[in-house]
Scaffold this motif. Structure first.
Motif, PDB file in Angstrom:
ATOM      1  N   ASP A  64      -7.706   1.473  -6.137  1.00  0.00           N
ATOM      2  CA  ASP A  64      -8.518   0.678  -4.844  1.00  0.00           C
ATOM      3  C   ASP A  64     -10.085   1.960  -4.800  1.00  0.00           C
ATOM      4  O   ASP A  64      -8.665   2.932  -3.567  1.00  0.00           O
ATOM      5  CB  ASP A  64      -8.149   0.079  -3.986  1.00  0.00           C
ATOM      6  N   PHE A  65     -11.033   2.159  -4.879  1.00  0.00           N
ATOM      7  CA  PHE A  65     -11.447   1.994  -5.263  1.00  0.00           C
ATOM      8  C   PHE A  65     -12.799   3.248  -6.356  1.00  0.00           C
ATOM      9  O   PHE A  65     -12.538   3.963  -5.607  1.00  0.00           O
ATOM     10  CB  PHE A  65     -12.492  -0.274  -4.864  1.00  0.00           C
TER      11      PHE A  65
ATOM     12  N   GLU B  36     -12.652 -10.018  -3.514  1.00  0.00           N
ATOM     13  CA  GLU B  36     -12.087  -9.562  -3.078  1.00  0.00           C
ATOM     14  C   GLU B  36     -13.258 -10.824  -1.764  1.00  0.00           C
ATOM     15  O   GLU B  36     -14.175 -10.422  -1.635  1.00  0.00           O
ATOM     16  CB  GLU B  36     -12.258  -8.186  -2.172  1.00  0.00           C
TER      17      GLU B  36
ATOM     18  N   SER C 297      -4.519   3.605  -3.457  1.00  0.00           N
ATOM     19  CA  SER C 297      -6.014   4.993  -3.454  1.00  0.00           C
ATOM     20  C   SER C 297      -6.384   5.679  -4.006  1.00  0.00           C
ATOM     21  O   SER C 297      -6.448   6.692  -4.290  1.00  0.00           O
ATOM     22  CB  SER C 297      -6.046   4.651  -1.632  1.00  0.00           C
TER      23      SER C 297
ATOM     24  N   THR D 281       0.642  -1.393  -0.103  1.00  0.00           N
ATOM     25  CA  THR D 281      -0.437  -0.425  -0.211  1.00  0.00           C
ATOM     26  C   THR D 281       0.979   1.291   0.447  1.00  0.00           C
ATOM     27  O   THR D 281       1.388   1.572   1.174  1.00  0.00           O
ATOM     28  CB  THR D 281      -0.795   0.210   0.786  1.00  0.00           C
TER      29      THR D 281
ATOM     30  N   HIS E  85      -3.012   4.315   1.698  1.00  0.00           N
ATOM     31  CA  HIS E  85      -4.412   4.367   1.531  1.00  0.00           C
ATOM     32  C   HIS E  85      -5.341   5.709   2.113  1.00  0.00           C
ATOM     33  O   HIS E  85      -5.437   6.145   1.653  1.00  0.00           O
ATOM     34  CB  HIS E  85      -4.704   3.111   3.154  1.00  0.00           C
ATOM     35  N   HIS E  86      -6.616   4.633   2.477  1.00  0.00           N
ATOM     36  CA  HIS E  86      -7.834   5.686   1.913  1.00  0.00           C
ATOM     37  C   HIS E  86      -8.311   6.914   3.091  1.00  0.00           C
ATOM     38  O   HIS E  86      -8.608   7.894   3.138  1.00  0.00           O
ATOM     39  CB  HIS E  86      -9.037   5.226   1.841  1.00  0.00           C
TER      40      HIS E  86
ATOM     41  N   ARG F 134     -10.354  -1.730 -10.474  1.00  0.00           N
ATOM     42  CA  ARG F 134     -11.122  -0.502  -9.766  1.00  0.00           C
ATOM     43  C   ARG F 134     -10.887   0.395 -10.101  1.00  0.00           C
ATOM     44  O   ARG F 134     -11.455   1.440  -9.370  1.00  0.00           O
ATOM     45  CB  ARG F 134     -10.450  -1.257  -8.478  1.00  0.00           C
TER      46      ARG F 134
ATOM     47  N   TYR G 264       0.123  -0.906  -4.373  1.00  0.00           N
ATOM     48  CA  TYR G 264      -1.282  -0.842  -4.385  1.00  0.00           C
ATOM     49  C   TYR G 264      -1.725   1.152  -4.487  1.00  0.00           C
ATOM     50  O   TYR G 264      -0.995   1.167  -3.670  1.00  0.00           O
ATOM     51  CB  TYR G 264      -2.002  -0.789  -3.135  1.00  0.00           C
TER      52      TYR G 264
ATOM     53  N   ASN H 204      -5.705  -3.216 -11.945  1.00  0.00           N
ATOM     54  CA  ASN H 204      -6.561  -3.842 -12.316  1.00  0.00           C
ATOM     55  C   ASN H 204      -7.648  -3.640 -12.646  1.00  0.00           C
ATOM     56  O   ASN H 204      -7.532  -1.836 -13.205  1.00  0.00           O
ATOM     57  CB  ASN H 204      -6.472  -4.132 -10.546  1.00  0.00           C
TER      58      ASN H 204
ATOM     59  N   THR I 196     -10.720  -8.949  -9.194  1.00  0.00           N
ATOM     60  CA  THR I 196     -10.141  -9.108  -8.327  1.00  0.00           C
ATOM     61  C   THR I 196     -11.159  -8.671  -7.251  1.00  0.00           C
ATOM     62  O   THR I 196     -11.750  -8.177  -6.656  1.00  0.00           O
ATOM     63  CB  THR I 196      -9.113  -7.518  -7.577  1.00  0.00           C
TER      64      THR I 196
ATOM     65  N   CYS J  70      -8.470 -11.495  -3.987  1.00  0.00           N
ATOM     66  CA  CYS J  70      -7.699 -10.971  -2.194  1.00  0.00           C
ATOM     67  C   CYS J  70      -7.794 -11.538  -1.237  1.00  0.00           C
ATOM     68  O   CYS J  70      -9.160 -11.187  -0.845  1.00  0.00           O
ATOM     69  CB  CYS J  70      -7.613  -9.534  -3.390  1.00  0.00           C
TER      70      CYS J  70
END
Length: 421
Positions: free
Chosen positions: A178-179, A228, A119, A72, A75-76, A217, A117, A215, A226, A248
């Motif tokens: 994501d996502f 999950e 976000s 990551t 992330h969010h 997303r 990854y 991917n 993907t 995942c």
């Protein structure tokens, strides 16, 4: 051919790490507990990953039989693990370390493919509008929070950060966005491909890293899909067209470190899930969440070690293998690699396992863990079976004779050599 390495690897490691690891109660903690930026700030101020060892993570993945790792980058919550020039909400500002750079170098040293990854969501950015997944959605004045926010400025930030990642760290093999969530919920709009300028973002990825897999997303078609936290029940297709896919999965239902979550999957279940994925031409990306100091939690390390011991003996049934056009018995699933058919036994039958339609197709059978030969016979309904021999099987059924004692491995695998291939 860009995806050949991905199809061959079949097994990867997901690593979720950030300031939510200090909170230690799920990577969505800011969302779940409706935490403001001010109340979330102490996790940034106390982010000290003194035990984050990228080389150890890479070795652990390799020893577990994995071919790639995905970290990551953000992330969010918006916290970045690299030296982004577009924000001061980074690991460099928090602890003086560019963790993405450390990670990329460690993976290359072990010969593993490099995955990132990223976000699409960013609750920290002042221009990211409040929606139904935002931590501030239930504020008394939530409707006023979007005044002055401009998603066009956020899109420029998002694209700028992706450009940094794809131009400053050498070759990147895999990018997991994501996502996208276009649904309306609780009176709030979601966010769709247009909010990310998805087509333009994907085009930039293709331009900067033409060999990189991306991917699905972004909300538009890309290279692989993907699913999950669930296992498909058949090879994935869309309109009859086979899809490249990757399941995942977590070790305990949480992606980020969750100290008090003990709902840990067993190593046996996890290798069954891996074999199940490969049997349907899919991959499995198995996640760990390093703790607040960056170390792999002991319970996760033990699980990965057990999986690695199984993979050491059975990797031929996973790496480079895929779907087999034979109907497996009730006890397990098949994978196939060239002229070798692998029967992964989820349960251990007494004495025999019966394999329909394989009677004249197999020249040799053995247990994969120790290479030991297994006797085989072919059913002949014209001959009367005695009380001590298999009976009731259709003509052409191959019966593999098994020892009563199950091999001492997480999941036994029988290797069948197919004739004439």
């Amino acid at each position: 051919m860009r995806q050949q390495w991905f199809d061959d690897a079949r097994f990867g490691l997901f690593v979720h790490f950030g300031i939510y690891s200090v909170a230690a109660r799920h990577e969505w903690v800011q969302n779940y507990e409706r935490i403001t930026d001010a109340d979330y700030r102490p996790y940034f101020d106390h982010f000290d990953p003194d035990r984050f060892d990228a080389a150890q993570i890479a070795r652990t993945a390799k020893e577990a039989g994995m071919g790639y790792v995905v970290l990551t980058t953000k992330h969010h919550d918006g916290f970045c693990l690299w030296d982004s020039k577009l924000t001061d909400f980074t690991s460099v500002d928090a602890c003086g370390r560019d963790l993405v750079r450390e990670y990329v170098g460690a993976l290359r040293a072990e010969g593993l493919k490099v995955g990132l990854y990223h976000s699409l969501i960013d609750w920290h950015h002042p221009d990211f509008t409040v929606d139904w997944v935002h931590p501030r959605r239930d504020d008394p004045n939530a409707g006023e929070l979007n005044t002055g926010r401009d998603m066009a400025r956020y899109r420029a930030y998002l694209h700028g950060q992706v450009r940094e990642l794809l131009t400053e760290y050498g070759q990147i093999d895999y990018l997991f966005f994501d996502f996208t969530y276009p649904e309306h919920k609780d009176g709030w709009a979601g966010k769709g491909p247009e909010d990310w300028a998805a087509s333009e973002l994907l085009a930039m990825c293709r331009e900067l890293q033409p060999d990189m897999l991306v991917n699905d997303r972004l909300g538009i078609p890309a290279d692989f899909v993907t699913p999950e936290q669930y296992q498909p029940t058949a090879p994935l297709t869309v309109g009859g067209v086979p899809q490249v896919w990757e399941a995942c999965q977590t070790l305990n239902g949480s992606w980020g470190y969750h100290r008090d979550n003990m709902d840990q999957k067993s190593p046996t279940l996890l290798v069954q899930m891996l074999a199940d994925s490969v049997s349907m031409d899919g991959n499995m990306l198995l996640n760990i969440g390093p703790d607040g100091r960056g170390a792999i939690a002991p319970r996760d390390a033990r699980t990965l070690d057990e999986i690695g011991q199984w993979m050491l003996l059975h990797r031929d049934a996973i790496v480079g293998a895929g779907h087999a056009d034979f109907t497996p018995p009730r006890e397990g699933v098949y994978t196939r690699r060239g002229d070798r058919l692998y029967l992964h036994l989820f349960s251990w039958p007494l004495g025999f396992v019966h394999l329909p339609d394989l009677g004249d197709k197999v020249s040799f059978a053995r247990l994969l863990n120790d290479g030991s030969w297994l006797k085989t016979t072919v059913s002949d309904p014209e001959q009367q079976a005695s009380h001590m021999t298999p009976a009731g099987e259709a003509a052409g059924t191959l019966t593999v004779h098994l020892p009563v004692r199950r091999p001492d491995v997480l999941m036994p695998v029988i290797e069948l050599t197919l004739k004439g291939l």
